[in-house]
Design a protein around this motif. Sequence first.
Motif: not given
Length: 601
Positions: A530-547
């Motif tokens: 891909a062609s990146f533009s701007g800063a990229l940040f580490p990303y974590l997501m939880i939707m449901y469940g014991a995580v």
Amino acid sequence: MPIIQIRKWRPRSSFGEWLSLEGSLEVGSQNLFFPIPQTTFSLPLPNSSSKDMEGRCSRSLLCCLASLLLLVQLSTEQFQVVGPRHPIVAVLGEDAILPCALLPAMNAENMELGWFRTTLSQAVFIYWNQQEQTEEQMDEYRGRTSLVRDFLLEGQASVHIHKVQVSDNGMYTCFFRHGGFYEEADLEVKVAGMGSDPQVHIEGPEEDGVRVVCKASGWFPKPQVQWRDLSGKKFPALSEAHTQDTEELFSVEATLVVRDSSVGNVTCSVLNPVLDQEKAMAIYIPEPFFPQASPWKPAFAVILTMLGLLLLGACCFIRKAHSRRMQVRQEKDHLWRLKEEKQQAKEEVLKTIDELKADLYQRKEAYLSAWRKAPLYADWRKERFQAWPVTLDPDSAHHRLSVCHEKMLLTWKDPSVYCDEKCSVLGLEGITSGRWYWEVKIENELHSRWTLGVCRKDVRRKGNYLESPQRGFWVMGKVNKSYFALTNPETWLSSMQDLFRVGVFLDYSEGDVSFYNMIDGSHIFSFPPASFSGALFPYLMIMYGAVSMTVCSMESGSEGLPVPLNNFPPLEETLSTPMEGFSSGCGVDGAPPEAESLLLP
């Protein structure tokens, strides 16, 4: 004036009559329907005239209106889905009904209903907004399914499958959803079909009997063939062969050799094990069809037996004499072979050591010259990347998430509260150039959903948003038992073992985002460049469940991965020392890599 429709009543005691209510409530010009499953509201009625009773009943109903609404609300929040206890038998070419019911019974007219095969993507029938949805329905069920609406108000829903086919055989799942709560149940459909009548004919004599063949076609599932005589005695079949045509229907051909000339009639029956029904055909075998026995056969058999015994005795005597001579010779040969093998083994070990050294050197050189084309072996890739010190940003975290332990651990604030939206957090610092990697330790239960990767800071992260490269997300994750990469469309990662520690590798200049299993060093998935533009940040997501997700400290690094070639110990030590497992600064014990590198044979 509020009106409550009374559906049934019954007396409870001798002191008066108790009225049991269930039905709908009408306020003003609006008719509000409240299903009241397994709930009884009772009001005492005094022993008086009917008009006086009706007046008092109306005043009592007005007083109990608030309690009625509260109990109705509590009774409709949760439910269970129940399917049939036994498999549903469906006959080929006819119709089948797949029923499911709610427990307690409640109105299902405004719910989201669905019938699926093995996964939610294999839709048989979907009902939503009080009408059938055909966009996600499987092609083989289009035009062949309909919903039985007669009992939706009582919480009973059924799908009608027209003209049952062989492909309809198997397991199904019915799915009920109301608001944020849903349940499902499994049911099994056994497809069965009666084929043609068996055709029996005599092929001719067979040794000391007569060969009889029975054929039948168009059966499902695989039929069972049984041979009987007039008295019902069963005969063992000589052979039985089954084949399937393009419509997956079975044909069978069974062979029987009848050796008793007094049998007369022989019956071939073909049984359907699901329907427990059979079709049969009998054939008469005349006695002249059987071959005549020769008087010389018994005498010939005795002579052959005696000759066999004589030959056996002679062979035993010759074998003993030969074994004594061979034993002495083998002892001499054994001593000579031991000496030769020892010398040969020494030479092979030295040769193997030299070949392995040269081979490892060539492979490492090939990897270093084209490392982007070799996606396996995470530690070799780490030689080209730098460790990024990820620290989670509490200000960017969803209000249901908790960031603790030096801003490295992400968990739920209240795991008991159900959340129907995506809850995410970003890293504190963004990446605008270079090659970087970091590792995340994951602890989750079976039914859970989470994703991790990188994203742009200006992306939308409120509500149940979409994650894709077109929207600024390069992530992979897990939903229940399955792993996926959120491409467009999404890519499901088959045959994936459970992930406990995932490495994220970001090459900003080349537009590469890759994921690795840091337990065994194997490659998980790489997004297209891909062609990146701007800063990229580490990303974590939880939707449901014991995580819980923990960003691993890069100070202790990852041990146990295949070490670089210029740091190898002497090969003699490598051959004598067992390979160590993977470990990391997160404290996850590993195992030797199961997946081989693309550079290895």
